[in-house]
Design an enzyme around this catalytic site. Structure first.
Site, PDB file in Angstrom:
ATOM      1  N   SER A   1       0.827  -1.212   0.000  1.00  0.00           N
ATOM      2  CA  SER A   1       0.000   0.000   0.000  1.00  0.00           C
ATOM      3  C   SER A   1       0.863   1.265   0.000  1.00  0.00           C
ATOM      4  CB  SER A   1      -0.987   0.004   1.179  1.00  0.00           C
ATOM      5  OG  SER A   1      -0.329   0.227   2.398  1.00  0.00           O
ATOM      6  N   ASN A   2       2.025   1.217   0.602  1.00  0.00           N
ATOM      7  CA  ASN A   2       2.923   2.377   0.528  1.00  0.00           C
ATOM      8  C   ASN A   2       3.441   2.568  -0.894  1.00  0.00           C
ATOM      9  OD1 ASN A   2       3.481   3.867   3.169  1.00  0.00           O
ATOM     10  ND2 ASN A   2       3.516   1.724   3.836  1.00  0.00           N
TER      11      ASN A   2
ATOM     12  N   ILE B   1      16.165  -8.107   6.932  1.00  0.00           N
ATOM     13  CA  ILE B   1      17.319  -7.385   7.474  1.00  0.00           C
ATOM     14  C   ILE B   1      18.399  -7.394   6.400  1.00  0.00           C
ATOM     15  CG2 ILE B   1      19.175  -7.493   9.186  1.00  0.00           C
ATOM     16  CD1 ILE B   1      17.060  -8.674  11.137  1.00  0.00           C
ATOM     17  N   LEU B   2      18.988  -6.231   6.144  1.00  0.00           N
ATOM     18  CA  LEU B   2      19.967  -6.114   5.056  1.00  0.00           C
ATOM     19  C   LEU B   2      21.388  -6.129   5.593  1.00  0.00           C
ATOM     20  CD1 LEU B   2      17.913  -3.388   3.212  1.00  0.00           C
ATOM     21  CD2 LEU B   2      18.300  -5.735   2.398  1.00  0.00           C
TER      22      LEU B   2
ATOM     23  N   HIS C   1       9.240   2.924   8.630  1.00  0.00           N
ATOM     24  CA  HIS C   1       9.074   2.032   9.779  1.00  0.00           C
ATOM     25  C   HIS C   1       7.852   2.487  10.574  1.00  0.00           C
ATOM     26  CE1 HIS C   1      10.219  -0.822  12.862  1.00  0.00           C
ATOM     27  NE2 HIS C   1       9.937   0.119  13.752  1.00  0.00           N
TER      28      HIS C   1
ATOM     29  N   GLN D   1      -1.122   7.713   7.852  1.00  0.00           N
ATOM     30  CA  GLN D   1      -0.046   8.717   7.914  1.00  0.00           C
ATOM     31  C   GLN D   1       1.139   8.306   7.056  1.00  0.00           C
ATOM     32  OE1 GLN D   1      -0.318  11.746   9.346  1.00  0.00           O
ATOM     33  NE2 GLN D   1      -2.433  11.052   9.597  1.00  0.00           N
ATOM     34  N   GLU D   2       1.451   7.001   7.052  1.00  0.00           N
ATOM     35  CA  GLU D   2       2.554   6.510   6.201  1.00  0.00           C
ATOM     36  C   GLU D   2       2.318   6.936   4.755  1.00  0.00           C
ATOM     37  OE1 GLU D   2       3.852   2.427   6.687  1.00  0.00           O
ATOM     38  OE2 GLU D   2       2.847   2.300   8.626  1.00  0.00           O
TER      39      GLU D   2
HETATM   40  C1  GAR Z   1       3.896  -0.749   6.677  1.00  0.00           C
HETATM   41  O1  GAR Z   1       3.173  -0.448   7.844  1.00  0.00           O
HETATM   42  C2  GAR Z   1       5.353  -0.483   6.876  1.00  0.00           C
HETATM   43  O2  GAR Z   1       5.622   0.629   7.670  1.00  0.00           O
HETATM   44  C3  GAR Z   1       5.795  -1.735   7.567  1.00  0.00           C
HETATM   45  O3  GAR Z   1       5.095  -2.772   6.932  1.00  0.00           O
HETATM   46  C4  GAR Z   1       3.868  -2.255   6.416  1.00  0.00           C
HETATM   47  C5  GAR Z   1       3.811  -2.556   4.940  1.00  0.00           C
HETATM   48  O4  GAR Z   1       2.562  -2.219   4.415  1.00  0.00           O
HETATM   49  N1  GAR Z   1       7.219  -1.931   7.473  1.00  0.00           N
HETATM   50  C6  GAR Z   1       7.950  -2.550   8.382  1.00  0.00           C
HETATM   51  O5  GAR Z   1       7.472  -3.047   9.386  1.00  0.00           O
HETATM   52  C7  GAR Z   1       9.434  -2.588   8.086  1.00  0.00           C
HETATM   53  N2  GAR Z   1      10.125  -3.279   9.097  1.00  0.00           N
HETATM   54  P1  GAR Z   1       2.384  -2.065   2.847  1.00  0.00           P
HETATM   55  O6  GAR Z   1       2.970  -3.325   2.202  1.00  0.00           O
HETATM   56  O7  GAR Z   1       0.896  -1.996   2.640  1.00  0.00           O
HETATM   57  O8  GAR Z   1       3.103  -0.831   2.406  1.00  0.00           O
END
Ligand code: GAR
Length: 208
Positions: A16-17, A95-96, A112, A176-177
């Site tokens: 979704s991001n 983890i990279l 994050h 918010q992301e």
């Molecule tokens: C998001 O909430 C992102 O911040 C988190 O995973 C989700 C992915 O959602 N990322 C982490 O936890 C990184 N360690 P999305 O696939 O719908 O963007």
């Protein structure tokens, strides 16, 4: 006029991001294109979203590699193949290695789901509820070798409510992301924000 910047997005799931970035990029006509979306999981539903938008996709199953170094070497070669100017981790749950991070230093971003440096790692929303914090949120940062620890580009906070569940809180943060990640990517694409050593620099745009 600069050439179009090439963005490679790494996902492990829903994406979704990634979609929020795709939407903003199209709506605001950034001087950029998504060169590829790469997932470490064939089942990541975000791959279909990318394909439907005509974006090249690639799957690199981490289980197919003997160790982290081998996977990261293959991943880094795949990203280089697409000539990425910017690598955007969007729910990429790996983890990279330091070598990988170093190779993409200054052009590797992550989002994050917490207000770093609080709650690195997994299950951030439950961690926030358990800790009893009143504010939680999300952080966009440049990636450094220390997990969930790099120089911070943007943050957004949301309230933690009395009867919150992990799912309710996660949804509030995710909203918010979807605001802060596209904006941060755009600022970097446009050269308004960059990494300078271990500091994030921002061009003064107050006069514009
Ligand atoms: C998001 O909430 C992102 O911040 C988190 O995973 C989700 C992915 O959602 N990322 C982490 O936890 C990184 N360690 P999305 O696939 O719908 O963007």
């Amino acid at each position: 006029m600069h050439a179009m910047k090439r963005i490679v997005i790494l996902i492990s799931g829903r994406g979704s991001n990634m979609e929020a970035i795709m939407r903003s990029m199209a709506a605001e006509q950034w001087p950029a294109q998504i060169a590829a979306v790469i997932s470490n999981k064939a089942s990541a539903s975000g791959l279909q979203t990318a394909q439907a938008a005509g974006i090249p996709t690639k799957v690199l199953e981490h289980r197919a590699y003997p160790d982290r170094e081998a996977f990261d070497a293959a991943l880094s070669a795949a990203i280089d193949y697409f000539e990425a100017d910017l690598v955007v981790l969007a729910g990429f749950m790996r983890i990279l290695t330091p070598g990988f991070v170093h190779h993409f230093q200054g052009r590797l971003l992550n989002i994050h789901p917490s207000l770093l440096p609080s709650f690195p790692g997994l299950d951030t929303h439950q961690q926030a509820i358990d800790a009893g914090v009143k504010l939680h949120g999300a952080t966009v940062h440049f990636v450094t070798p220390v997990l969930d620890h790099g120089p911070i580009i943007a943050q957004a906070a949301v309230p933690v409510l009395e009867d919150d569940t992990e799912a309710l809180l996660a949804a509030r943060v995710l909203q918010q992301e979807h605001q802060i990640y596209p904006r941060a990517v755009r600022d970097i694409i446009e050269g308004k924000v960059w990494l300078d050593g271990d500091r994030v620099r921002r061009r003064d745009t107050s006069t514009h």
